[in-house]
Design an enzyme around this catalytic site. Structure first.
Site: not given
Ligand code: GLP
Length: 262
Positions: A67, A136, A138, A143
């Site tokens: 990313d 979280d 990811h 996400e």
């Protein structure tokens, strides 16, 4: 899934580096998927050591990063391109042309994402994908609620991820870009092997949900339960809430040495 619990981050990173090194020795033109963040730093340090002290040869290796933030140029202090150059590429004998990081400055985002997917295919697909995990759950910047079929595309970060990553931007959330380009979950699942690392108690809940919870897009990393070769390298902190941690230790201890870095 194979769960490898080591005493600390250093030992877990060294064990993961052995898996990468074995692949590179056996397949000199291996295609590596790489991750950023603080988690893989020791893995990269160990790969640099293996190159400098043991001659691990990256001259034919190609890489694709997961990313990049949209709006950060490659020379921006917090761009993932700069991170990779600084922490790995500048210290090994890889051809820079063989390293790929999504272009956060492109003015054709859909076109650049499609081209990224094609470039991975052109290289024969990713042999080994390195992953960290967000608090979280990811992976990359996929996400919660990301489609398990997703490919490289633009995503919006959650507020939690913006807050988590503010530490890299002088603790100023307003400086963290809200958008990014990330490989999709489908892209990650196409890798022949996935190697995830997670360290510290702050990751324990996400790690437990990934390994022992239900497979759900609310915890994107949990999709790895469906991957045929997913190895999870964690330290005691990240393992601290696993229900079956004794079993994972027992399995790993019972393995013959030769099988440990396969
Ligand atoms: C970022 C990256 C992820 C990384 C995650 C965890 O959001 N896009 O690839 O896994 O942060 O970061 P850290 O390793 O710093 O905890």
């Amino acid at each position: 899934m194979e769960i490898i619990i080591k005493e600390n981050e250093q030992l877990a990173s060294e064990a993961a580096a052995k898996v990468v090194a074995r692949l590179v020795r056996e397949k000199p033109n291996a295609v590596l998927g790489l991750a950023t963040g603080s988690t893989p730093l020791m893995l990269y340090k160990e790969l640099v050591r293996l190159h400098q002290e043991e001659g691990l040869d990256f001259s034919q290796v190609s890489t694709f990063n997961l990313d990049e933030y949209i709006g950060l140029s490659p020379d921006h202090e917090q761009s993932y391109r700069r991170f990779m150059n600084k922490n790995l590429f500048n210290h090994i004998n890889i051809e820079m042309d063989n390293t790929h990081v999504p272009d956060g400055m492109t003015d054709d985002i859909p076109g650049a994402c499609a081209a990224y997917e094609l470039a991975i295919l052109d290289e024969g697909g990713i042999d080994l994908q390195v992953l960290g995990i967000g608090s979280d759950g990811h992976v990359g910047f996929n996400e919660p609620t990301s489609s398990f079929a997703s490919r490289t595309r633009i995503k919006t970060l959650t507020q939690q991820t913006v807050a988590d990553n503010a530490r890299f931007f002088c603790d100023d959330e307003s400086k963290v870009p809200n958008h990014c380009i990330t490989m999709g979950i489908g892209t990650i699942m196409d890798a022949k092997m996935n190697v995830m690392l997670a360290f510290g108690e702050g990751k324990a809940a996400a790690v437990a949900a990934t390994i022992e919870g239900a497979v759900t897009s609310m915890i994107p990393a949990s999709v790895l339960q469906h991957h045929p070769t997913a190895k999870i390298f964690i330290d005691e902190g990240a393992a601290s809430t696993l229900t079956l941690s004794d079993y994972y230790r027992w399995v790993y201890c019972g393995k013959p040495e030769w099988q440990k870095d396969l």
